[in-house]
Design a protein around this motif. Sequence first.
Motif, PDB file in Angstrom:
ATOM      1  N   VAL A  82     -39.439  61.992  38.541  1.00 15.92           N
ATOM      2  CA  VAL A  82     -40.160  63.185  39.238  1.00 15.92           C
ATOM      3  C   VAL A  82     -40.878  64.287  38.351  1.00 15.92           C
ATOM      4  N   SER A  83     -40.585  64.514  37.016  1.00 10.62           N
ATOM      5  CA  SER A  83     -41.135  65.423  36.144  1.00 10.62           C
ATOM      6  C   SER A  83     -42.169  64.558  35.565  1.00 10.62           C
ATOM      7  N   SER A  84     -41.979  63.626  35.067  1.00 10.55           N
ATOM      8  CA  SER A  84     -42.951  62.813  34.643  1.00 10.55           C
ATOM      9  C   SER A  84     -44.255  62.724  35.451  1.00 10.55           C
ATOM     10  N   THR A  85     -43.920  62.126  36.445  1.00  2.56           N
ATOM     11  CA  THR A  85     -45.349  62.020  37.313  1.00  2.56           C
ATOM     12  C   THR A  85     -46.090  63.070  37.445  1.00  2.56           C
ATOM     13  N   TYR A  86     -45.486  64.166  37.914  1.00  2.00           N
ATOM     14  CA  TYR A  86     -46.011  65.361  37.772  1.00  2.00           C
ATOM     15  C   TYR A  86     -46.779  65.845  36.898  1.00  2.00           C
ATOM     16  N   LEU A  87     -46.189  65.856  35.600  1.00  3.61           N
ATOM     17  CA  LEU A  87     -46.847  66.160  34.355  1.00  3.61           C
ATOM     18  C   LEU A  87     -47.732  65.220  33.892  1.00  3.61           C
ATOM     19  N   THR A  88     -47.698  63.961  34.329  1.00  2.67           N
ATOM     20  CA  THR A  88     -48.790  63.233  33.870  1.00  2.67           C
ATOM     21  C   THR A  88     -49.995  63.295  34.383  1.00  2.67           C
ATOM     22  N   LEU A  89     -49.693  63.545  35.733  1.00  2.00           N
ATOM     23  CA  LEU A  89     -51.110  63.790  36.727  1.00  2.00           C
ATOM     24  C   LEU A  89     -51.777  65.169  36.214  1.00  2.00           C
ATOM     25  N   ILE A  90     -50.912  66.150  36.047  1.00  2.20           N
ATOM     26  CA  ILE A  90     -51.486  67.419  35.733  1.00  2.20           C
ATOM     27  C   ILE A  90     -51.850  67.897  34.327  1.00  2.20           C
ATOM     28  N   LEU A  91     -50.791  67.597  33.613  1.00  2.00           N
ATOM     29  CA  LEU A  91     -50.835  68.298  32.014  1.00  2.00           C
ATOM     30  C   LEU A  91     -51.581  67.361  31.250  1.00  2.00           C
ATOM     31  N   LEU A  92     -51.387  66.064  31.369  1.00  5.29           N
ATOM     32  CA  LEU A  92     -52.142  65.298  30.436  1.00  5.29           C
ATOM     33  C   LEU A  92     -53.432  65.186  30.359  1.00  5.29           C
ATOM     34  N   PRO A  93     -54.202  65.294  31.554  1.00  5.78           N
ATOM     35  CA  PRO A  93     -55.506  65.364  31.404  1.00  5.78           C
ATOM     36  C   PRO A  93     -55.942  66.782  30.976  1.00  5.78           C
ATOM     37  N   CYS A  94     -55.127  67.780  31.257  1.00  8.68           N
ATOM     38  CA  CYS A  94     -55.645  69.117  30.643  1.00  8.68           C
ATOM     39  C   CYS A  94     -55.468  69.183  29.316  1.00  8.68           C
ATOM     40  N   ILE A  95     -54.457  68.360  28.696  1.00  5.00           N
ATOM     41  CA  ILE A  95     -54.391  68.386  27.218  1.00  5.00           C
ATOM     42  C   ILE A  95     -55.370  67.637  26.569  1.00  5.00           C
ATOM     43  N   PHE A  96     -55.887  66.557  27.186  1.00  5.26           N
ATOM     44  CA  PHE A  96     -56.985  65.732  26.945  1.00  5.26           C
ATOM     45  C   PHE A  96     -58.274  66.444  26.886  1.00  5.26           C
ATOM     46  N   TYR A  97     -58.473  67.390  27.957  1.00  3.58           N
ATOM     47  CA  TYR A  97     -59.516  68.063  28.138  1.00  3.58           C
ATOM     48  C   TYR A  97     -59.541  69.186  27.088  1.00  3.58           C
ATOM     49  N   ALA A  98     -58.580  70.124  26.752  1.00  2.00           N
ATOM     50  CA  ALA A  98     -58.477  70.790  25.633  1.00  2.00           C
ATOM     51  C   ALA A  98     -58.828  70.353  24.351  1.00  2.00           C
ATOM     52  N   HIS A 151     -60.410  67.740  23.508  1.00  2.00           N
ATOM     53  CA  HIS A 151     -61.745  67.181  23.372  1.00  2.00           C
ATOM     54  C   HIS A 151     -62.757  68.225  23.468  1.00  2.00           C
ATOM     55  N   SER A 152     -62.463  69.588  24.285  1.00  2.00           N
ATOM     56  CA  SER A 152     -63.301  70.453  24.459  1.00  2.00           C
ATOM     57  C   SER A 152     -63.190  71.430  23.171  1.00  2.00           C
ATOM     58  N   LYS A 153     -62.251  71.368  22.453  1.00  2.00           N
ATOM     59  CA  LYS A 153     -62.127  72.215  21.217  1.00  2.00           C
ATOM     60  C   LYS A 153     -62.805  71.516  20.203  1.00  2.00           C
ATOM     61  N   THR A 154     -62.532  70.195  20.075  1.00  2.00           N
ATOM     62  CA  THR A 154     -63.284  69.199  19.108  1.00  2.00           C
ATOM     63  C   THR A 154     -65.051  69.371  19.508  1.00  2.00           C
ATOM     64  N   LEU A 155     -65.467  69.605  20.694  1.00  2.00           N
ATOM     65  CA  LEU A 155     -66.788  69.892  20.902  1.00  2.00           C
ATOM     66  C   LEU A 155     -67.251  71.105  20.427  1.00  2.00           C
ATOM     67  N   ALA A 156     -66.316  72.142  20.696  1.00  2.00           N
ATOM     68  CA  ALA A 156     -66.737  73.606  20.308  1.00  2.00           C
ATOM     69  C   ALA A 156     -66.820  73.651  18.942  1.00  2.00           C
ATOM     70  N   VAL A 157     -66.025  72.986  18.065  1.00  2.00           N
ATOM     71  CA  VAL A 157     -66.117  73.063  16.909  1.00  2.00           C
ATOM     72  C   VAL A 157     -66.985  72.543  16.164  1.00  2.00           C
ATOM     73  N   ALA A 158     -67.578  71.310  16.630  1.00  2.00           N
ATOM     74  CA  ALA A 158     -68.724  70.280  16.410  1.00  2.00           C
ATOM     75  C   ALA A 158     -69.939  71.319  16.496  1.00  2.00           C
ATOM     76  N   THR A 159     -69.916  71.846  17.762  1.00  2.00           N
ATOM     77  CA  THR A 159     -71.231  72.523  18.068  1.00  2.00           C
ATOM     78  C   THR A 159     -71.471  73.871  17.240  1.00  2.00           C
ATOM     79  N   SER A 160     -70.311  74.327  17.089  1.00  2.00           N
ATOM     80  CA  SER A 160     -70.490  75.775  16.255  1.00  2.00           C
ATOM     81  C   SER A 160     -70.697  75.219  14.739  1.00  2.00           C
ATOM     82  N   SER A 161     -70.450  74.305  14.281  1.00  2.00           N
ATOM     83  CA  SER A 161     -70.581  74.036  12.904  1.00  2.00           C
ATOM     84  C   SER A 161     -72.137  73.411  12.787  1.00  2.00           C
ATOM     85  N   THR A 162     -72.679  72.848  13.920  1.00  2.00           N
ATOM     86  CA  THR A 162     -74.021  72.413  14.096  1.00  2.00           C
ATOM     87  C   THR A 162     -75.133  73.737  14.099  1.00  2.00           C
ATOM     88  N   VAL A 163     -74.351  74.708  14.622  1.00  2.00           N
ATOM     89  CA  VAL A 163     -75.273  75.985  14.948  1.00  2.00           C
ATOM     90  C   VAL A 163     -75.317  76.594  13.864  1.00  2.00           C
TER      91      VAL A 163
END
Length: 174
Positions: A142-158, A160-172
């Motif tokens: 029950v908890s695994s299903t809910y958190l796999t569907l909600i939290l894992l994509p959020c962790i991926f986004y956080a 990778h967006s942090k990596t993109l922000a760091v890469a963008t700021s170092s390029t700027v």
Amino acid sequence: AKERLALVIPAVILLTFMLLFMSFSTVKGAVMILLNVPFSLVGGIVAVFLTNINLNVAVAVGFIALFGIAVQDGVMMLSHITELSKEKPVEEAVLQGAMDRFRPVIMTCAVAGIGLLPLIFASGAGAEIQRPMAIVLVGGLVSSTYLTLILLPCIFYAWHSKTLAVATSSTVDN
């Protein structure tokens, strides 16, 4: 049996990490999948607490099986999102990947959960072993299903967006 489990469980986690690393070719991907495991354990622990079951070998085996299902669901979600992120922006990849993998994750957990229901209500020979294991698995699913569907994509986004922000700021900055 407890001494063996104390050796087997860390070995399983280490071996799983190595296999995930070989599959995703990054430590980040393997860590994201393994972060999914504590989410499933939460549901199993709550189920053990609510049903007043003592911790024993059957419960430990249930947690090991739950670990496997949580990793499987995480791999299913993360591999699809990773593939999509090669073609699309991260935000679109995460949204589409989570929507695309909604049904497979739900079906994996539903089939396992429904298949375990007879074990929860079993009586007779072997029920004292089967019931605790099944209760841990169903609670964790029950908890695994809910958190796999909600939290894992959020962790991926956080991550990778942090990596993109760091890469963008170092390029700027340059």
